[in-house]
Design an enzyme around this catalytic site. Structure first.
Site, mmCIF file in Angstrom:
data_model
loop_
_atom_site.group_PDB
_atom_site.id
_atom_site.type_symbol
_atom_site.label_atom_id
_atom_site.label_comp_id
_atom_site.label_asym_id
_atom_site.label_seq_id
_atom_site.Cartn_x
_atom_site.Cartn_y
_atom_site.Cartn_z
ATOM 1 N N SER A 440 0.844 -1.196 0.000
ATOM 2 C CA SER A 440 0.000 0.000 0.000
ATOM 3 C C SER A 440 0.875 1.240 0.000
ATOM 4 C CB SER A 440 -0.889 -0.005 1.249
ATOM 5 O OG SER A 440 -1.520 1.248 1.456
ATOM 6 N N TYR A 453 -2.126 -1.121 10.254
ATOM 7 C CA TYR A 453 -2.178 -1.360 8.810
ATOM 8 C C TYR A 453 -0.862 -0.932 8.152
ATOM 9 C CZ TYR A 453 -3.913 -1.050 3.985
ATOM 10 O OH TYR A 453 -4.092 -1.193 2.648
#
Length: 571
Positions: A440, A453
């Site tokens: 990401s 995350y």
């Protein structure tokens, strides 16, 4: 061992296995002897009649009186004498280096005597000459650089001096350092210096010797080309040019150097045996052999087996569909079996074959059973996309311990399991592959609202970098994909310890970056073997800033709006 007469020379011939079995004839190259095939021959002898011989001027065979005795026509006549001596109407021929050159010529001159031909390490002289005359200048120059020694060998006395001085040590050092091959009994042979000196005449009699070029050197024999990807003597462009001359061709690759039969004997033996059985008995070819068949109009990922985790929705589903649209057979894996089935059914209706599997990527046992089942039922995957992921939003101090455990379990351990299990299968198969890990923008851009995350995705990126370095030598590529904001269901499935769910979901939808666009980047990364792929504007900007000014990113993280959804909505 026995000796046979071939014109003015005596050839040393060795046979293994049952003569009633299909015959494999293995021909060595320069400056080797038949002993270079020892490991491969031993593996094949249980199922085949394996024949090898020392070509004229090498090993225990006698030496022609002059350089003219090394002309390609004489070498191929020797091959025919061997066929007569073993009493076989047809054989499966396997050639390496100069043995491959002889094989191409034999396949053109007496194709009726060859059931098949496996070429390891090079083209025929005529096919190579056509490439050097007609290919693009850059491609010709690239092959010319690799073939520098051919011109050097023409100088009288230079090659002989090299073999009496530095060449044996240089050869042993090259094999050890570039291919990991240690000398063993029989290779390099005790006769290496004499073999190397005699073999100079192979080049003097055949290279730059004014041979008449065959206008259309087609080969009407089932031909398996094994391309050693790290062979320093033959360019991929030259090998790719051979397709035009062979109507029935299979082109396979192996992550090995010039002496692949020494460094990867099990893989080479398996390829030879599989091809011979397919031609001899019509045996059902493996996925790898089906994929190797050269044919017009094939799709980019035709006959590839692709595993995608988290394929029930979002990027995973789009990626599975994209690979299927380009010819792949896809395994759609997801924790939600119904979602995986819907994805597989859609692919089946639109493109081809897809399979639905349920798996919790964070569960070690479940992933081990899943990987084993894929291999048992479908074979070793060619491409694995570790995509499954979850998100928890909110400040670090608001995260619960279970939030960290779940996030690390799925986002990091899921990737570790997928890489560990499937990379091992790819290594054991020995024909390469590709692993794609979905990270990401958060892997390199710090955030106050995504601590778990971001930590997991940063670890995925580093893991991918480490694996890429380790697996490159095995022919396995590793790519890490780092998207920015993408319109997927991840926000709706996230756990919120702060922020507004509705606002975040709305912001991602307003961003309007479809997961299909990420899938296109994934396919391109596999095709080009790209290491790191930042996706969309914020992904590319964030990646650039992380390399140029990480301090600026840390400063932005301190002042950024704590509501992820509001931040995304301002894009």
């Amino acid at each position: 061992m026995r000796f046979i007469e071939a014109g003015s020379v005596r050839l040393a011939l060795r046979e293994q296995g049952d003569p009633a079995d299909p015959t494999l004839l293995l021909i060595h190259g320069y400056p080797d002897t038949h002993r270079v095939w020892d490991e491969v021959a031993d593996l094949l002898a249980a199922d085949f009649h394996v024949v090898r011989y020392d070509v004229r001027g090498a090993g225990a065979s006698s030496t022609p009186r002059d350089a003219g005795g090394y002309a390609l026509g004489r070498l191929v006549d020797d091959l025919a004498e061997v066929l007569d001596a073993i009493g076989k109407d047809t054989v499966h021929l396997v050639g390496h280096d100069w043995g491959s050159i002889q094989g191409w010529e034999a396949a053109r001159r007496f194709p009726e005597r060859l059931a098949s031909f496996t070429s390891l390490g090079g083209p025929g002289l005529d096919q190579g000459s056509h490439f050097m005359r007609n290919a693009a200048k850059r491609e010709v120059a690239g092959q010319a650089v690799r073939s520098w020694y051919m011109a050097a060998f023409q100088a009288p006395g230079a090659g002989e001096l090299a073999w009496r001085t530095v060449a044996p040590r240089t050869l042993a050092r090259t094999m050890r350092l570039s291919e990991g091959i240690e000398p063993r009994d029989g290779h390099p042979a005790d006769t290496l210096v004499q073999d190397g000196t005699n073999g100079l005449n192979l080049y003097r009699a055949n290279m730059f010797a004014g041979r008449d070029l065959v206008p259309e050197p087609y080969v009407d024999v089932p031909l398996q080309l094994i391309e050693a990807r790290k062979d320093i003597f033959v360019s991929p462009k030259l090998l790719a040019s051979l397709h035009r001359w062979v109507p029935r061709m299979w082109h396979r690759t192996i992550p090995a150097g010039h002496w692949a039969q020494r460094s990867h004997p099990a893989t080479v033996a398996r390829m030879i045996a599989e091809f011979a059985r397919h031609v001899e008995h019509g045996a059902e070819p493996s996925r790898e052999l089906r994929r190797a068949r050269v044919a017009e109009g094939r799709k980019a990922f035709d006959q590839r087996l692709v595993v995608v985790t988290g394929a029930g929705s979002g990027i995973g589903r789009a990626t599975a569909r994209a690979f299927a649209a380009h010819g792949a057979e896809v395994v759609c894996a997801d924790l939600d079996l119904d979602a995986a089935r819907r994805a597989a059914e859609d692919i089946g209706r639109l493109y081809g074959t897809a399979h639905a599997r349920q798996v919790d990527v964070s569960d070690t046992g479940a992933m081990e059973r899943f990987a084993s089942a894929v291999q048992d039922d479908l074979g070793t995957p060619d491409i694995v996309v570790n995509n499954a992921g979850i998100a928890v939003t909110g400040p670090f101090l608001d995260h619960e311990l279970t939030d960290w455990e779940r996030t690390i379990g799925v986002n990091l351990w899921g990737v570790v399991h997928g890489c560990r299990l499937f990379a091992r299968q790819m290594v054991e198969r020995g024909e390469g592959g590709h692993i794609v890990n979905i990270a990401s923008l958060a892997a390199f851009v710090p955030s106050r609202v995504l601590p778990a995350y971001s930590t997991s995705k940063a670890a995925v990126k580093m893991l991918s970098d480490c694996l890429r370095a380790e697996l490159a030598g095995r022919g396995i590529g590793v790519s890490v994909i780092c998207p920015g904001f993408v319109s997927t269901p991840i926000a709706g499935n996230a756990t919120y310890r702060g922020g507004d769910r509705a606002l975040t979901e709305q912001a991602l939808q307003r961003r309007g970056y479809a997961p299909e666009r990420v899938a296109a980047h994934i396919l391109r990364a596999v095709h080009r073997n790209t290491a790191v792929v930042p996706v969309n504007a914020e992904g590319r900007i964030g990646y650039a800033l992380s390399r140029l000014s990480p301090g600026l990113l840390r400063g932005l993280a301190r002042i950024a709006d704590s509501d992820l959804g509001r931040l995304a909505g301002k894009d």
